[in-house]
Structure formats: structure tokens, C-alpha cells
Design a protein around this motif. Structure first.
Motif, PDB file in Angstrom:
ATOM      1  N   GLN A 100       0.821  -1.205   0.000  1.00 54.13           N
ATOM      2  CA  GLN A 100       0.000   0.000   0.000  1.00 54.13           C
ATOM      3  C   GLN A 100       0.860   1.262   0.000  1.00 54.13           C
ATOM      4  O   GLN A 100       0.513   2.264  -0.637  1.00 54.13           O
ATOM      5  N   GLU A 101       2.001   1.215   0.693  1.00 56.29           N
ATOM      6  CA  GLU A 101       2.905   2.365   0.710  1.00 56.29           C
ATOM      7  C   GLU A 101       3.504   2.605  -0.676  1.00 56.29           C
ATOM      8  O   GLU A 101       3.712   3.756  -1.076  1.00 56.29           O
ATOM      9  N   HIS A 102       3.800   1.539  -1.418  1.00 51.54           N
ATOM     10  CA  HIS A 102       4.290   1.709  -2.787  1.00 51.54           C
ATOM     11  C   HIS A 102       3.314   2.564  -3.592  1.00 51.54           C
ATOM     12  O   HIS A 102       3.697   3.566  -4.210  1.00 51.54           O
ATOM     13  N   TRP A 103       2.050   2.167  -3.585  1.00 48.73           N
ATOM     14  CA  TRP A 103       1.042   2.891  -4.361  1.00 48.73           C
ATOM     15  C   TRP A 103       0.956   4.346  -3.915  1.00 48.73           C
ATOM     16  O   TRP A 103       0.950   5.265  -4.746  1.00 48.73           O
ATOM     17  N   ARG A 104       0.873   4.546  -2.614  1.00 50.34           N
ATOM     18  CA  ARG A 104       0.667   5.892  -2.074  1.00 50.34           C
ATOM     19  C   ARG A 104       1.833   6.812  -2.417  1.00 50.34           C
ATOM     20  O   ARG A 104       1.648   7.943  -2.894  1.00 50.34           O
ATOM     21  N   ILE A 105       3.044   6.316  -2.211  1.00 48.06           N
ATOM     22  CA  ILE A 105       4.223   7.169  -2.380  1.00 48.06           C
ATOM     23  C   ILE A 105       4.534   7.399  -3.852  1.00 48.06           C
ATOM     24  O   ILE A 105       4.866   8.518  -4.261  1.00 48.06           O
ATOM     25  N   PHE A 106       4.414   6.349  -4.682  1.00 49.63           N
ATOM     26  CA  PHE A 106       4.647   6.533  -6.105  1.00 49.63           C
ATOM     27  C   PHE A 106       3.685   7.571  -6.681  1.00 49.63           C
ATOM     28  O   PHE A 106       4.071   8.437  -7.467  1.00 49.63           O
ATOM     29  N   GLU A 107       2.418   7.459  -6.317  1.00 49.56           N
ATOM     30  CA  GLU A 107       1.409   8.384  -6.827  1.00 49.56           C
ATOM     31  C   GLU A 107       1.724   9.817  -6.425  1.00 49.56           C
ATOM     32  O   GLU A 107       1.654  10.737  -7.233  1.00 49.56           O
ATOM     33  N   ASP A 108       2.079  10.004  -5.159  1.00 48.04           N
ATOM     34  CA  ASP A 108       2.352  11.351  -4.666  1.00 48.04           C
ATOM     35  C   ASP A 108       3.601  11.933  -5.321  1.00 48.04           C
ATOM     36  O   ASP A 108       3.614  13.102  -5.729  1.00 48.04           O
ATOM     37  N   ALA A 109       4.645  11.120  -5.434  1.00 56.39           N
ATOM     38  CA  ALA A 109       5.893  11.603  -6.032  1.00 56.39           C
ATOM     39  C   ALA A 109       5.701  11.934  -7.506  1.00 56.39           C
ATOM     40  O   ALA A 109       6.246  12.923  -8.014  1.00 56.39           O
ATOM     41  N   ALA A 110       4.927  11.107  -8.223  1.00 61.04           N
ATOM     42  CA  ALA A 110       4.671  11.370  -9.639  1.00 61.04           C
ATOM     43  C   ALA A 110       3.818  12.628  -9.815  1.00 61.04           C
ATOM     44  O   ALA A 110       4.057  13.430 -10.727  1.00 61.04           O
ATOM     45  N   LYS A 111       2.837  12.803  -8.955  1.00 59.90           N
ATOM     46  CA  LYS A 111       1.933  13.942  -9.063  1.00 59.90           C
ATOM     47  C   LYS A 111       2.639  15.260  -8.759  1.00 59.90           C
ATOM     48  O   LYS A 111       2.410  16.277  -9.436  1.00 59.90           O
ATOM     49  N   ASN A 112       3.522  15.255  -7.757  1.00 57.90           N
ATOM     50  CA  ASN A 112       4.100  16.504  -7.262  1.00 57.90           C
ATOM     51  C   ASN A 112       5.521  16.775  -7.750  1.00 57.90           C
ATOM     52  O   ASN A 112       6.038  17.873  -7.576  1.00 57.90           O
ATOM     53  N   GLY A 113       6.169  15.773  -8.345  1.00 59.32           N
ATOM     54  CA  GLY A 113       7.413  16.012  -9.061  1.00 59.32           C
ATOM     55  C   GLY A 113       8.649  16.295  -8.241  1.00 59.32           C
ATOM     56  O   GLY A 113       9.662  16.758  -8.783  1.00 59.32           O
ATOM     57  N   TYR A 114       8.604  16.025  -6.950  1.00 58.45           N
ATOM     58  CA  TYR A 114       9.795  16.282  -6.129  1.00 58.45           C
ATOM     59  C   TYR A 114      10.842  15.185  -6.336  1.00 58.45           C
ATOM     60  O   TYR A 114      10.580  14.117  -6.874  1.00 58.45           O
TER      61      TYR A 114
END
Length: 289
Positions: A243-257
């Protein structure tokens, strides 16, 4: 034949913070044995990326100089994993710093390859540093009852944690936190539980720029970005880790940091890009090493 490697460090700025990635070395990881998911798809992903069943894996730590504090994120393996790791202290010195200058050490978690370098012999390798970790990890790994109840092959993880952290405990230099915590100005702890009970990422922010040092979210980039459902045998709670994979990948891809991974190819820096439905890709930082 020289048969030696150049010092392993890489420097960049995150706003006003200087971040130095320090290589602790590299080890082969038995990807087909340890990765958990559809074995045929894992094998195909490895082949597609010119990798075999054993994947040479980087071990990276991150030294953050805020101008007022020198913080090390993870301490490497020390002598716990053989001669191909344990290079962090040499590379720290090559990068222009000394162990006694480190003010604080933030542990993503208490596996051997992240804590063994805390000690040199039976002494503190970083004599002036406060060691900080999420209390869920210290409560789990420093607990004698948990060690006794663990399978035989898992007891070494508990033993490594106890040996590595004990000198700091005796000196009153181990401090815990609970969940999201502002540790010093510009550096924040952010939970990513699953790989271990207290697995933690660290956010470095300055002047609108951000680096997420995410520890062991990914072990084999060629497999896990494209299929975030793939976990690894070292995960204490694989369902939570997934679940952390999904959450973190999505956030990092969305916000570009920028992200920094402990086991991404050195220097372990790059961005996450969405790559279709429920798939992602790692884009290594475009920089001169």
C-alpha cells in the motif's frame, strides 16, 4: 589491474541545504528468490532490463548539511555484511567531513545495512551524534521477547540492531519519535510503515525545493516501479508495504519532487513518473557525477 573503486559520493543542493549522497558499497541481491509477486512477470522484467536473478544493489546514505546541523540519514552496514559494504566512513571523509562532525543520525529503519555503521568495533563511530528512529522500530527490534519468538533465520536482524544501537543507548544518545515529526528546521520524519514496523522517510525542504529520502521503498527499480504490487521477503508486513508503494509513487509522480532511495542505483536520486494505468517509471537525475 588496480581493482579498486573511486570514492563514492555525490553532492547537490536542495535550496540552501547541501546534500551529499554517500555510497556504503554494493551487494548482490537474489531478486528472483526475494521479490514476491508473479514470478514469470518478475523474471521478464529483469530480462527486459538486462538483469539476471542476482541484481547488484547499491547501498546509499544521505548527509544533509543545513548550515547549522549536519544530519546523516542511515549509517550503512559497517562490518555486518562483508567487505563490499561498510564504505560509508571512508566516503564521508573523502567528501570532506569527519564522523565527529555529525550532529544527528536519522534511521529509516533498523535493518543491518542501515545501522551496522553506527559502531566501529564496540565504540560509537559518530561519538557526538544523537540517533533518532521511530519508536515502533526501536520497540520491535530492541525487544528480547520479539527476538526469542522470531524464526531462527530472523534472529540475526534483532541481534544486529541491539549490538549497533546499544552504545548510543548507554550514552543517552538514542532518541525516538512517533510518526510525523519535525526534527530540525528543514527536515521532517514521515511514516512509511510496512517494510518494518517503524520504517520512516525523511523530507528535506528548503526554498521550495524538496528531497524525499525514502529508505527501502524500492529494492529493485527494474521490477517494482512498473509493478508496485511486488514486495520483498524482508518486509515485515508485505500488505502494508504494498500500500505504501502505491501511495508514495502516486504522490511523487503527481508533485514532481526529487526522491532518494537507499537501494536505487548510486547516487539513488531521481523522479517518479506515471507510466500508464497503475504503473510507474524511475527517471534518474540528469547530472554529471
Amino acid at each position: 589491474m588496480v581493482k579498486s573503486e573511486a570514492p563514492g559520493f555525490h553532492r547537490l543542493m536542495i535550496g540552501d541545504c547541501e546534500v551529499t549522497v554517500l555510497s556504503d558499497g554494493h551487494l548482490p541481491l537474489a531478486a528472483m528468490k526475494l521479490l514476491q509477486g508473479d514470478s514469470s512477470q518478475i523474471a521478464e522484467a529483469l530480462k527486459r532490463n538486462f538483469l539476471g536473478e542476482q541484481v547488484e544493489t547499491s547501498h546509499n546514505s544521505f548527509l544533509v548539511n543545513t548550515g547549522t546541523k549536519l544530519v546523516l540519514i542511515d549509517a550503512g552496514a559497517g562490518t555486518l555484511l562483508g567487505p563490499h559494504t561498510g564504505q560509508l566512513l571512508n566516503n564521508l571523509r573523502a567528501a570532506g567531513y569527519r564522523p565527529e562532525q555529525v550532529d544527528e543520525i536519522y534511521l529509516t529503519h533498523m535493518h543491518a545495512d542501515h545501522i551496522g555503521g553506527l559502531i566501529a568495533g564496540d565504540q560509537r563511530a559518530f561519538p557526538n551524534a544523537i540517533v533518532r528512529a521511530d519508536k515502533r522500530d526501536t520497540d520491535y527490534w530492541l525487544n528480547e521477547e520479539n527476538m526469542r519468538a522470531a524464526p531462527t533465520e530472523a534472529k540475526r536482524f534483532f541481534q544486529a540492531a541491539m549490538v549497533s544501537v546499544s552504545p548510543y543507548m548507554r550514552a543517552g544518545q538514542l532518541k525516538t519519535f512517533d510518526g510525523i515529526t519535525d526534527l530540525i528546521p528543514g527536515v521532517r520524519a514521515q511514516p512509511a510503515y510496512g517494510h518494518t514496523p517503524g520504517h520512516t522517510m525523511y523530507v528535506v525542504e528548503s526554498k521550495g525545493e524538496k528531497l524525499l529520502a525514502w529508505g527501502d521503498i524500492v529494492h529493485v527499480a527494474a521490477v517494482q516501479f512498473a509493478d508496485p504490487t511486488v514486495t520483498i521477503g524482508y518486509d515485515v508486513d508485505s500488505a502494508e508495504a504494498k500500500q505504501e508503494h502505491w501511495r508514495i509513487f502516486e504522490d511523487a509522480a503527481k508533485n514532481g519532487y526529487l526522491i532518494g532511495g537507499a537501494h536505487l542505483p548510486f547516487p539513488g536520486l531521481g523522479h517518479v513518473r506515471s507510466n500508464g494505468d497503475k504503473a510507474y517509471a524511475f527517471v534518474p537525475l540528469n547530472s554529471l557525477l
